[in-house]
Write an enzyme that holds these catalytic residues in place. Sequence first.
Site, PDB file in Angstrom:
ATOM      1  N   LYS A   2       0.803  -1.055   0.024  1.00  0.00           N
ATOM      2  CA  LYS A   2       0.020  -0.075  -0.031  1.00  0.00           C
ATOM      3  C   LYS A   2       1.018   1.257   0.042  1.00  0.00           C
ATOM      4  O   LYS A   2       0.693   2.034  -0.749  1.00  0.00           O
ATOM      5  CB  LYS A   2      -0.862   0.051   1.243  1.00  0.00           C
TER       6      LYS A   2
ATOM      7  N   ARG B  35      -9.503   0.505   9.113  1.00  0.00           N
ATOM      8  CA  ARG B  35      -9.030  -1.005   9.461  1.00  0.00           C
ATOM      9  C   ARG B  35     -10.224  -1.646  10.106  1.00  0.00           C
ATOM     10  O   ARG B  35     -10.060  -2.870  10.415  1.00  0.00           O
ATOM     11  CB  ARG B  35      -8.048  -0.642  10.217  1.00  0.00           C
TER      12      ARG B  35
ATOM     13  N   ARG C 232      11.706  -4.922   4.857  1.00  0.00           N
ATOM     14  CA  ARG C 232      11.264  -3.451   4.579  1.00  0.00           C
ATOM     15  C   ARG C 232      12.455  -2.699   5.432  1.00  0.00           C
ATOM     16  O   ARG C 232      12.668  -2.676   6.582  1.00  0.00           O
ATOM     17  CB  ARG C 232       9.947  -3.422   4.856  1.00  0.00           C
TER      18      ARG C 232
ATOM     19  N   ARG D 286      11.188  -0.446  10.937  1.00  0.00           N
ATOM     20  CA  ARG D 286      10.367  -0.028  11.980  1.00  0.00           C
ATOM     21  C   ARG D 286      10.353  -1.102  13.177  1.00  0.00           C
ATOM     22  O   ARG D 286      10.622  -2.504  12.585  1.00  0.00           O
ATOM     23  CB  ARG D 286       8.787  -0.371  11.181  1.00  0.00           C
TER      24      ARG D 286
ATOM     25  N   ARG E  72      -0.121  -8.820  13.478  1.00  0.00           N
ATOM     26  CA  ARG E  72      -0.762  -7.941  12.569  1.00  0.00           C
ATOM     27  C   ARG E  72      -1.472  -8.528  11.541  1.00  0.00           C
ATOM     28  O   ARG E  72      -2.584  -8.051  11.218  1.00  0.00           O
ATOM     29  CB  ARG E  72       0.371  -7.032  12.053  1.00  0.00           C
TER      30      ARG E  72
HETATM   31  P1  ADP Z   1       1.143  -2.046   7.732  1.00  0.00           P
HETATM   32  O1  ADP Z   1       0.741  -1.213   6.484  1.00  0.00           O
HETATM   33  O2  ADP Z   1       2.446  -2.577   7.552  1.00  0.00           O
HETATM   34  O3  ADP Z   1       0.021  -2.786   8.383  1.00  0.00           O
HETATM   35  P2  ADP Z   1       0.934   0.707   9.170  1.00  0.00           P
HETATM   36  O4  ADP Z   1       2.077   1.429   9.076  1.00  0.00           O
HETATM   37  O5  ADP Z   1      -0.368   1.140   8.214  1.00  0.00           O
HETATM   38  O6  ADP Z   1       1.184  -0.921   8.820  1.00  0.00           O
HETATM   39  O7  ADP Z   1       0.494   0.363  10.801  1.00  0.00           O
HETATM   40  C1  ADP Z   1       1.312   0.224  11.576  1.00  0.00           C
HETATM   41  C2  ADP Z   1       0.422   0.033  13.178  1.00  0.00           C
HETATM   42  O8  ADP Z   1      -0.460   1.326  13.300  1.00  0.00           O
HETATM   43  C3  ADP Z   1      -0.749  -1.048  13.129  1.00  0.00           C
HETATM   44  O9  ADP Z   1      -0.247  -2.236  13.175  1.00  0.00           O
HETATM   45  C4  ADP Z   1      -1.631  -0.369  14.015  1.00  0.00           C
HETATM   46  O10 ADP Z   1      -1.059  -0.588  15.410  1.00  0.00           O
HETATM   47  C5  ADP Z   1      -1.521   1.122  13.905  1.00  0.00           C
HETATM   48  N1  ADP Z   1      -2.579   1.710  12.840  1.00  0.00           N
HETATM   49  C6  ADP Z   1      -2.195   2.272  11.677  1.00  0.00           C
HETATM   50  N2  ADP Z   1      -3.502   2.605  11.099  1.00  0.00           N
HETATM   51  C7  ADP Z   1      -4.675   2.135  12.162  1.00  0.00           C
HETATM   52  C8  ADP Z   1      -5.936   2.392  12.078  1.00  0.00           C
HETATM   53  N3  ADP Z   1      -6.666   2.868  10.934  1.00  0.00           N
HETATM   54  N4  ADP Z   1      -6.577   1.704  13.265  1.00  0.00           N
HETATM   55  C9  ADP Z   1      -6.062   1.326  14.112  1.00  0.00           C
HETATM   56  N5  ADP Z   1      -4.584   1.175  14.317  1.00  0.00           N
HETATM   57  C10 ADP Z   1      -3.697   1.543  13.198  1.00  0.00           C
HETATM   58  P1  ADP Z   2       2.157  -1.849   3.041  1.00  0.00           P
HETATM   59  O1  ADP Z   2       2.262  -0.397   3.312  1.00  0.00           O
HETATM   60  O2  ADP Z   2       1.060  -2.382   2.474  1.00  0.00           O
HETATM   61  O3  ADP Z   2       2.510  -2.184   4.516  1.00  0.00           O
HETATM   62  P2  ADP Z   2       4.842  -1.630   1.771  1.00  0.00           P
HETATM   63  O4  ADP Z   2       4.392  -0.936   0.647  1.00  0.00           O
HETATM   64  O5  ADP Z   2       5.740  -1.040   2.731  1.00  0.00           O
HETATM   65  O6  ADP Z   2       3.487  -2.264   2.391  1.00  0.00           O
HETATM   66  O7  ADP Z   2       5.499  -2.899   1.307  1.00  0.00           O
HETATM   67  C1  ADP Z   2       6.162  -3.774   2.238  1.00  0.00           C
HETATM   68  C2  ADP Z   2       7.726  -4.076   1.524  1.00  0.00           C
HETATM   69  O8  ADP Z   2       7.576  -4.863   0.344  1.00  0.00           O
HETATM   70  C3  ADP Z   2       8.287  -2.952   1.381  1.00  0.00           C
HETATM   71  O9  ADP Z   2       9.843  -3.224   1.589  1.00  0.00           O
HETATM   72  C4  ADP Z   2       8.330  -3.006  -0.314  1.00  0.00           C
HETATM   73  O10 ADP Z   2       9.487  -2.481  -1.199  1.00  0.00           O
HETATM   74  C5  ADP Z   2       8.167  -4.259  -0.781  1.00  0.00           C
HETATM   75  N1  ADP Z   2       7.024  -4.471  -1.947  1.00  0.00           N
HETATM   76  C6  ADP Z   2       5.896  -3.718  -2.199  1.00  0.00           C
HETATM   77  N2  ADP Z   2       5.408  -4.082  -3.366  1.00  0.00           N
HETATM   78  C7  ADP Z   2       6.199  -5.037  -3.680  1.00  0.00           C
HETATM   79  C8  ADP Z   2       5.960  -6.004  -4.834  1.00  0.00           C
HETATM   80  N3  ADP Z   2       4.832  -5.642  -5.436  1.00  0.00           N
HETATM   81  N4  ADP Z   2       6.803  -7.053  -5.016  1.00  0.00           N
HETATM   82  C9  ADP Z   2       7.757  -7.149  -3.931  1.00  0.00           C
HETATM   83  N5  ADP Z   2       8.085  -6.164  -3.162  1.00  0.00           N
HETATM   84  C10 ADP Z   2       7.154  -5.169  -2.947  1.00  0.00           C
END
Ligand code: ADP
Ligand code: ADP
Length: 223
Positions: A16, A91, A130, A164, A175
């Site tokens: 995302k 979420r 990541r 992170r 998660r």
């Molecule tokens: P990822 O895309 O890897 O799941 P995020 O950066 O979106 O991680 O979120 C990291 C953490 O922040 C989540 O595991 C949760 O604890 C919190 N968080 C983020 N967005 C929300 C949301 N909309 N509602 C509740 N918790 C959230």
């Molecule tokens: P999210 O925001 O949904 O948690 P990220 O965009 O941070 O996910 O992506 C998670 C990890 O996977 C990052 O290190 C990113 O560089 C890698 N990644 C993202 N999209 C792809 C893909 N299509 N193929 C392989 N690796 C990817």
Amino acid sequence: MKGKRIIFMGPPGGGKGTQAQRLEDTFGIKQLSTGDMLRAAVAAGTELGKQAKAVMDAGQLVSDDLMIGLISERVDQPDCANGFILDGFPRTIPQAEALESLMADKGMPLDAVIELRVPDELLVERITGRFACAKCGRGYHDTYQRPKVEGVCDACGSTEFKRRADDNAETVVSRLEAYHRQTAPVLAHFEKTGKVHVVDGTKDIDQVTADLVSILEKSTAAG
Ligand code: ADP
Ligand code: ADP
Ligand code: ZN
């Protein structure tokens, strides 16, 4: 092409953030990552950050009230006037319902809900590999997306990177569990809008971007 309001759904590590960063420039709209906002609050030591930290470290979700308040204020900022991509919100079903009502109140119609679909077995490697630029936040991966010049950020030239605290194999399990139990139902909730598009997030990064651009060029709030 401008003025789009998009919700990005998908599991942790689904891509995302990576894709939202690319679409910001293509469509001139703002990426709103609730995860980034929370991490900034934790780093700044604000009251919100203090409340969120332990929850995030455990891989659980921060309370709906805090999250809804955060987003409601954020979409009113001038940098969202052209539109936004919500990355990581809503979420839960209560967050989705609150978002729909606040967008209706503010006269901000929704253009599209995108599900970036990636199976669980690919996500652990995505998340544990990541990292991001410490200065501008550009996202990278140990295997799939290294900087063009080793050790130098493509976007800003910085040589400092960060990982992170919650991107470890243990927290990932919680998660993913939270995603399937609390967030996946939100997709079913949005089905009735007729605006949900499923994108195959297992393809390579450039191909996913191309698929997204082609969907978003065609989608409008009108239908
Ligand atoms: P990822 O895309 O890897 O799941 P995020 O950066 O979106 O991680 O979120 C990291 C953490 O922040 C989540 O595991 C949760 O604890 C919190 N968080 C983020 N967005 C929300 C949301 N909309 N509602 C509740 N918790 C959230
Ligand atoms: P999210 O925001 O949904 O948690 P990220 O965009 O941070 O996910 O992506 C998670 C990890 O996977 C990052 O290190 C990113 O560089 C890698 N990644 C993202 N999209 C792809 C893909 N299509 N193929 C392989 N690796 C990817
Ligand atoms: Zn950078």
